[in-house]
Scaffold this active site. Structure first.
Site, short mmCIF file in Angstrom:
data_model
loop_
_atom_site.label_atom_id
_atom_site.label_comp_id
_atom_site.label_asym_id
_atom_site.label_seq_id
_atom_site.Cartn_x
_atom_site.Cartn_y
_atom_site.Cartn_z
CG HIS A 59 -2.10 -0.92 1.04
ND1 HIS A 59 -3.13 -0.67 0.16
CD2 HIS A 59 -2.40 -2.10 1.63
CE1 HIS A 59 -4.01 -1.65 0.22
NE2 HIS A 59 -3.59 -2.54 1.10
CG HIS A 73 4.40 -5.53 3.79
ND1 HIS A 73 3.84 -4.99 4.92
CD2 HIS A 73 3.42 -5.51 2.87
CE1 HIS A 73 2.60 -4.63 4.68
NE2 HIS A 73 2.31 -4.95 3.43
CG HIS A 127 0.47 -8.03 3.96
ND1 HIS A 127 -0.05 -7.00 3.19
CD2 HIS A 127 -0.12 -9.17 3.48
CE1 HIS A 127 -0.88 -7.51 2.28
NE2 HIS A 127 -0.94 -8.80 2.43
FE LIG Z 1 -1.10 -3.37 5.96
FE LIG Z 2 0.22 -4.88 3.10
#
Ligand SMILES: [Fe+2]
Ligand SMILES: [Fe+2]
Ligand SMILES: [Fe+2]
Ligand SMILES: [Fe+2]
Ligand SMILES: [Fe+2]
Ligand SMILES: [Fe+2]
Ligand SMILES: [Fe+2]
Ligand SMILES: [Fe+2]
Lengths: 269, 269, 269, 269
Positions: free
Chosen positions: A68, A153, A178
């Site tokens: 993101h 992540h 994550h």
């Molecule tokens: Fe996240």
């Molecule tokens: Fe993520």
């Protein structure tokens, strides 16, 4: 050295608890360095320069990211010029920003932070294993760095564990982000690296991974688009992991999960 | 009622700790019922009738499964005739075996166990939400059942949380399996259902999700087939979740994670 | 009977060629019925009621959909009340609109159109195989229906072929959509069902699956969000498949791919 | 120059038609070079050195691979020492074998063959775009190479098209493999590169992507393991693409799909 890492900040609720708690935690725990993952800090989607400033003002030294990282348009210019905001190192060459950095603490200790993304069930990025090998050739724990922190992540527990063991003995902490759920497997691997599969999110846990249930649930159940996902606004839990290292080696001597706030069982230090 | 659920048993090491600990836990915790997920019990791949018998002899009442339920060929005949071994309820009609069952405890309490599989990053099965609605129409907590346990076998934390909230108030416990890592989010949802995103595995945690590092790591890093994956053989951790319910409602009054053994931080009751 | 099916219409360029060519094709080929997939008709994302009206005015009898069916917000109300716009039949119960319909031609022939979505590499929907079995129990070719057309919207060639053979002898035509590339495997299966793995799109092929190269290419190569995808605006190719059936059985006697327009090798009848 | 590329050979049926037809095609079409994808040549799974020899004896110059390249254990040693068998170039460093090679024709023309794998819905390999840029920096069409052929092994049509356009003007032919279905989009891109999204397989099309229907269909429909997949044994179709280039530039002047054999519409030259 004493370092705190906190997982994905989700929305205002998550920002609020981090900004409120980190200053006190720095003092109480005698922290040398604080890293947080901020990929969902801006209403659940990405982060802004303004939010970064607020987090730094509260005592966050470095902010990591993930899939993101790019959700807010203006962040590409910001990330290119401020090394305290990282994005995963294994984006292809030419990607704005940095995937790792070396920082100095008040006591002149050298901290290396590396952000990497896994690939199982994730976007196809460059090989995280090769990327980490290159980083760990550049930064040698106990030699060129006093603390090496790796934010992995990713989705799959298997891939995160492979990275943990692959870096064991060469990093102070390998911690996942994550999934937005803290795992109960904090420990020191045989080679001396602290490890936890996921740090969990900083956000409202009375939610679907930080997002309002009333929006997220029908979307998943009915398979129809609906209202845009928005962060839940109830009281948050700060989820993180605390590591203390041996100053001579940079390896971990203590690792403790930290969970402060609503909904989840509190784990304080 | 007092019920214990233990996550995916991986190989001999995982079987050994379950068979060794469950008899004592039944006594010490005053357990009425014990359920374990056994999808990786046979050398990491599936389960055999013989292993089921061993687990029942140790005090395991019901065994659930997942995507690995079918790895051992002979299991299709066994599962068709022994309702104490379940497979996910949302396999298509015609699949051998059962996805749920009602069982009676020694004290004549009625326990319903439902095994369901999610779909994000998993095989495409029938809709878990529709399947659970049908089950929860059939089995009503506090009316036709004294305890309803739902094993949600799946990858994505979001989907497991949606199922938790969707069943909140209608089940005693919704607990995830499959990731082989315990989550630190055990809690009672607002409607009274105990919830944990993943129970974690029963197996050797000095491994890649229970499998030998020396085989699993090069396979993932090098992308080449190699030796067949085999379970790690070191000392195991038993990972589970303990729930006590209000006998009048079947809803949870206590939920506690249980972690016994090597590597992970012990969480005893 | 003579029926034409055209694949995914992408944007204005795709709409234009369908609206321009279908009236003439109806006359020249003596078509009894025309079906098109319209999931990308509105600027590449979904379809509007207005576009449906335009297509019907040009001689399109029925419009099918896919994963993009819901991209335009107002379509949920429209699809609920106009059975000439279908969406995949295997969305969960309660989804607006219809997944199949029976229609009458000018010559009073009964045409059944079924729209189904596969699951490999796609959203997790209800089982397409069970859904088709239910449909083919309801509609029996040569008995209750003169022509049965199945639009299989999906990614994996294997799953589309399984559906083709599973329906062989019970449908007049099984044709795939979604990949936006026509396949060169049009043929009549042993049981008499015409089959083609993908019909291909109606749109500008000097593009990335109908979208402007200058936007789509950097997005995929750089892994960063950029400008919103938009349809390419060059001259389109109409891609479809023509089937003629034996009126007594409803099974195919002729199948021919149809490709008219720019870029691809023309295949006219 | 005149070059023929044939798609994934599946099992004995696919090998037989290639070995039978290629010698005659070399003469009849005046071919300078023949490349085939052999990843499913050995009973559907990988390839053996023995099969390579048989193909070379029939006039196949180079054999490419894909995700199935490693299915046969002994191939790792073979591929390391025979550059006429390639595997995708974007496996990580240290992978046995070669991802590209330069070969000389009888008329002393230099042919470069590059094998690359995409990533959408595929295993996570190194970046195919970076890998191709490196190759096309090394090999310059019209300068260091007379013909450059790129076999893009992958699932998603979008990613294959991005690669086609990204290499346009720098390769003689970009052709996809892996889906086992020929596409009907053979054409010359604006920059002069011949392109087809998938060459299709060489195998028995009365099957599920070359495998016996009676095994493959129940596996997909029932979601249970069953008999091991085995290639269909009926008459095969050879599927390929023929390209003629301008000798001065190495760019395509003619591109034609080739389909010879049972089931599919024949497309001869
Ligand atoms: Fe996240
Ligand atoms: Fe993520
Ligand atoms: Fe498991
Ligand atoms: Fe599993
Ligand atoms: Fe489409
Ligand atoms: Fe689609
Ligand atoms: Fe293949
Ligand atoms: Fe393949």
């Amino acid at each position: 050295m004493k370092v705190l890492f906190c997982g994905d900040i989700v929305g205002r609720s998550g920002r609020d608890i981090v900004i409120r708690e980190v200053p006190a935690l720095r003092v109480r725990l005698g922290l040398d360095f604080v890293v947080v993952n901020g990929e969902n800090a801006a209403a659940g989607f990405g982060i802004t320069g303004r939010i970064c400033e607020d987090l730094h003002a509260a005592g966050v030294d470095v902010i990591t990211g993930g899939n993101h990282s790019w959700d807010q348009k203006d962040i590409q210019a910001y990330i290119a010029q401020d090394k305290r905001l990282l994005r995963p190192v294994n984006y292809p060459p030419g990607t704005p920003g940095f995937g790792s950095g070396m920082y100095e603490t008040a006591a002149r200790k050298r901290v290396v932070v590396i952000n990497v993304m896994t690939r199982l069930f994730m976007d196809p990025l460059d090989d995280p294993f090769q990327a980490l090998e290159a980083q760990l050739k550049l930064h040698r724990l106990g030699a060129t760095a006093d603390f090496i922190l790796i934010d992995v992540h990713g989705e799959a527990t298997s891939e995160k564990q492979v990275i943990g063991y692959a870096c064991d003995g060469r990093a102070s902490l390998v911690v996942g982000t994550h999934t937005h759920v803290p795992t109960a497997d904090a420990r020191i691997l045989p080679g001396g690296t602290a490890y936890q599969t996921d740090a969990g999110m900083c956000g409202d846990y009375d939610s679907i991974i930080g997002m309002k249930k009333e929006i997220a649930m029908p979307r998943m159940i009915r398979k129809l688009p609906g209202e845009r996902l928005a962060p839940a606004e109830g009281a948050a839990t700060l989820c993180g992991i605390f590591v203390e290292t041996d100053d001579r080696t940079g390896l971990a001597v203590t690792v403790k999960p930290l969970r402060l706030g609503a909904n989840l069982e509190v784990s304080d230090l």
